[in-house]
Design a protein around this motif. Structure first.
Motif, mmCIF file in Angstrom:
data_model
loop_
_atom_site.group_PDB
_atom_site.id
_atom_site.type_symbol
_atom_site.label_atom_id
_atom_site.label_comp_id
_atom_site.label_asym_id
_atom_site.label_seq_id
_atom_site.Cartn_x
_atom_site.Cartn_y
_atom_site.Cartn_z
ATOM 1 N N ALA A 104 0.835 -1.209 0.000
ATOM 2 C CA ALA A 104 0.000 0.000 0.000
ATOM 3 C C ALA A 104 0.865 1.253 0.000
ATOM 4 O O ALA A 104 0.578 2.225 -0.714
ATOM 5 C CB ALA A 104 -0.935 -0.008 1.205
ATOM 6 N N ALA A 105 1.947 1.227 0.764
ATOM 7 C CA ALA A 105 2.849 2.387 0.815
ATOM 8 C C ALA A 105 3.505 2.629 -0.546
ATOM 9 O O ALA A 105 3.644 3.773 -0.993
ATOM 10 C CB ALA A 105 3.909 2.179 1.892
ATOM 11 N N LEU A 106 3.899 1.547 -1.211
ATOM 12 C CA LEU A 106 4.488 1.676 -2.542
ATOM 13 C C LEU A 106 3.473 2.235 -3.529
ATOM 14 O O LEU A 106 3.784 3.121 -4.329
ATOM 15 C CB LEU A 106 4.994 0.314 -3.018
ATOM 16 C CG LEU A 106 5.550 0.261 -4.449
ATOM 17 C CD1 LEU A 106 6.853 1.042 -4.557
ATOM 18 C CD2 LEU A 106 5.769 -1.180 -4.891
ATOM 19 N N LEU A 107 2.249 1.713 -3.480
ATOM 20 C CA LEU A 107 1.230 2.149 -4.432
ATOM 21 C C LEU A 107 0.813 3.595 -4.211
ATOM 22 O O LEU A 107 0.388 4.270 -5.144
ATOM 23 C CB LEU A 107 0.007 1.232 -4.338
ATOM 24 C CG LEU A 107 0.217 -0.198 -4.842
ATOM 25 C CD1 LEU A 107 -1.032 -1.027 -4.619
ATOM 26 C CD2 LEU A 107 0.603 -0.197 -6.312
ATOM 27 N N GLN A 108 0.944 4.086 -2.992
ATOM 28 C CA GLN A 108 0.640 5.493 -2.746
ATOM 29 C C GLN A 108 1.533 6.400 -3.591
ATOM 30 O O GLN A 108 1.104 7.465 -4.042
ATOM 31 C CB GLN A 108 0.816 5.832 -1.262
ATOM 32 C CG GLN A 108 -0.355 5.415 -0.394
ATOM 33 C CD GLN A 108 -0.268 6.050 0.980
ATOM 34 O OE1 GLN A 108 -0.240 7.275 1.112
ATOM 35 N NE2 GLN A 108 -0.225 5.213 2.010
ATOM 36 N N LYS A 109 2.765 5.960 -3.814
ATOM 37 C CA LYS A 109 3.684 6.763 -4.629
ATOM 38 C C LYS A 109 3.200 6.831 -6.076
ATOM 39 O O LYS A 109 3.355 7.852 -6.743
ATOM 40 C CB LYS A 109 5.093 6.165 -4.580
ATOM 41 C CG LYS A 109 5.724 6.161 -3.203
ATOM 42 C CD LYS A 109 7.106 5.521 -3.249
ATOM 43 C CE LYS A 109 7.753 5.470 -1.877
ATOM 44 N NZ LYS A 109 9.081 4.820 -1.918
ATOM 45 N N VAL A 110 2.625 5.720 -6.559
ATOM 46 C CA VAL A 110 2.112 5.691 -7.921
ATOM 47 C C VAL A 110 0.830 6.506 -8.030
ATOM 48 O O VAL A 110 0.589 7.206 -9.006
ATOM 49 C CB VAL A 110 1.835 4.239 -8.373
ATOM 50 C CG1 VAL A 110 1.294 4.203 -9.795
ATOM 51 C CG2 VAL A 110 3.097 3.395 -8.272
ATOM 52 N N LEU A 111 0.001 6.426 -6.985
ATOM 53 C CA LEU A 111 -1.340 7.011 -7.024
ATOM 54 C C LEU A 111 -1.371 8.429 -6.465
ATOM 55 O O LEU A 111 -2.398 8.866 -5.938
ATOM 56 C CB LEU A 111 -2.298 6.116 -6.238
ATOM 57 C CG LEU A 111 -2.517 4.722 -6.841
ATOM 58 C CD1 LEU A 111 -3.275 3.839 -5.878
ATOM 59 C CD2 LEU A 111 -3.263 4.829 -8.150
ATOM 60 N N ASP A 112 -0.252 9.120 -6.605
ATOM 61 C CA ASP A 112 -0.208 10.527 -6.168
ATOM 62 C C ASP A 112 -0.688 10.697 -4.726
ATOM 63 O O ASP A 112 -1.471 11.601 -4.404
ATOM 64 C CB ASP A 112 -1.040 11.409 -7.104
ATOM 65 C CG ASP A 112 -0.518 11.394 -8.523
ATOM 66 O OD1 ASP A 112 0.665 11.062 -8.720
ATOM 67 O OD2 ASP A 112 -1.297 11.704 -9.433
ATOM 68 N N ARG A 113 -0.233 9.759 -3.875
ATOM 69 C CA ARG A 113 -0.495 9.812 -2.437
ATOM 70 C C ARG A 113 -1.962 9.561 -2.081
ATOM 71 O O ARG A 113 -2.413 9.938 -1.001
ATOM 72 C CB ARG A 113 -0.043 11.161 -1.842
ATOM 73 C CG ARG A 113 1.379 11.595 -2.206
ATOM 74 C CD ARG A 113 2.424 10.604 -1.741
ATOM 75 N NE ARG A 113 3.783 11.099 -1.913
ATOM 76 C CZ ARG A 113 4.557 10.810 -2.937
ATOM 77 N NH1 ARG A 113 4.097 10.035 -3.903
ATOM 78 N NH2 ARG A 113 5.786 11.278 -3.014
ATOM 79 N N LYS A 114 -2.699 8.915 -2.964
ATOM 80 C CA LYS A 114 -4.101 8.593 -2.667
ATOM 81 C C LYS A 114 -4.140 7.340 -1.785
ATOM 82 O O LYS A 114 -4.104 6.214 -2.261
ATOM 83 C CB LYS A 114 -4.878 8.351 -3.958
ATOM 84 C CG LYS A 114 -4.853 9.521 -4.944
ATOM 85 C CD LYS A 114 -5.606 10.720 -4.393
ATOM 86 C CE LYS A 114 -5.850 11.771 -5.480
ATOM 87 N NZ LYS A 114 -4.604 12.328 -6.059
#
Length: 375
Positions: A104-114
């Motif tokens: 989830a922390a990694l994906l936040q970087k992709v999803l513009d902190r969403k």
């Protein structure tokens, strides 16, 4: 092989769930598009998109199957790069982390902190999929996995996945466009011979469930190895009026050449994998493509299923050469272990000669006899 089949099917179901999730959550979906450029761009489309869903699905399959079968870890390949650029211009390498929180922390970087979107996806990535399919327990084929490799097309027909509608009406059972043509394709092939051995086609958007109107998936599989052929599908019946399925932008010269053979039964649909599925299901008797716009990850899985049903996929250009030389049986089929010499990027793995997918030999021979003078 039963264990590998179950592992791949479970991965395909998890992949289907991720595809559904990304498509159904509009706020999430709007974030998930990045245009391909350069050598990774499919020449067939003016705009060819890579979605985060594609990348996630590919990495989930590689992670889950590679974890269970370490000997395959370095031999699982897919269409997509796992590098994704977010709205802040940061390049992030997408992968499945050891824990749901880390993913989830990694994906936040992709999803513009969403954060909410990242946690939703991470939960889908890390959830355990348990299959309840008694037919899988009956599979008793021994295949040495240490000589196998895997091709993944995480979401075939990405343009329809992004833009397609879910309420398209089928024509004689075939959907001309829409979400139904967006499939997850997994193919296992022999690393040395290049022959397709096991195939899975998962339809993430098979039907909408009631009353929640959430999409439900359906999978199909086939195994063809050393004379043993098994499939979740039955061999389709021969139809009285044969039908061919084509791409909507297929060359006019090929359409005209096939018209005497198929008459009014020229059908058109989106997605290479979906058109191959139409042949496996008996909705069409052949899928003919004159251009080199499909790739190994498109055809490997469907090819194995078609072989299990008694058919296959031939290289159209090579088959025409063989036909002209008097060889009308055992026509050259696609293989999956060798790149195209001199090609770069995605074109290394293109089926450059075009293809003919079929179940019955007589349909293949009818197509070849019809096209031999037209090309």
């Amino acid at each position: 092989m039963a264990t590998l089949l179950k592992s791949l099917l479970a991965a395909s179901e998890k992949a289907a769930n991720i595809a559904q999730l990304c498509r159904q959550e509009e706020a999430l979906f709007s974030l998930l598009i990045e245009e391909k450029k350069g050598v990774d761009k499919n020449k067939k489309f003016l705009q060819d998109f890579k979605t985060l869903a594609d990348v996630l699905i590919q990495e989930v399959i590689k992670h889950d199957v590679g974890k269970e079968f370490p000997e395959l870890q370095d031999h699982i390949r897919g269409e997509e790069s796992n590098k994704f650029e977010n709205g802040l211009g940061e390049t992030v390498v997408v992968q499945v982390c050891p824990t749901q929180q880390e993913t989830a922390a990694l994906l936040q970087k992709v999803l513009d902190r969403k954060q909410a979107a990242a946690e939703l996806l991470a939960a889908a990535i890390h959830r355990e999929v348990v299959l309840s399919d008694p037919a899988l327990d009956k599979v008793a084929v021994t295949i040495p996995t240490d000589s196998m490799a895997v091709w993944i097309d995480p979401i075939d027909s990405t343009n329809q996945y992004i833009r397609g509608r879910g309420d398209v009406t089928p024509v004689d059972g075939i959907y001309p466009s829409g979400l139904h043509s967006a499939l997850v394709l997994i193919g296992v092939y022999h690393r040395h011979s290049g022959e397709p051995v096991l195939g899975i086609i998962n339809e993430p958007f098979f039907q909408e469930g009631q009353p929640a109107r959430r999409w439900q998936s359906k999978y199909h599989w086939g195994i063809s190895y050393r004379g043993t052929n098994l499939s979740s599908l039955s061999q389709p019946l021969l139809r009285a009026a044969p039908r061919v399925v084509l791409s909507s932008n297929e060359k006019v010269v090929l359409q005209k050449a096939l018209a005497p053979l198929y008459g009014e039964q020229l059908c058109f649909a989106s997605g290479a994998g979906y058109k191959m599925l139409c042949v496996a299901l008996g909705l069409a008797d052949a899928y003919v493509l004159s251009e080199g716009s499909t790739f190994k990850w498109d055809s490997c899985g469907p090819h194995a299923i078609l072989r299990a049903l008694g058919g296959g996929i031939v290289d159209l250009a090579e088959a025409l050469k063989a036909w002209r030389a008097g060889q009308h049986t055992l026509l050259p089929e696609l293989s999956y272990n060798q790149p195209v010499q001199g090609a770069v990027g995605a074109e290394c793995w293109a089926n450059q000669g075009g293809i003919v997918a079929y179940v019955y030999q007589e349909h293949l021979e009818a197509v070849m006899a019809t096209l031999v003078d037209a090309f």
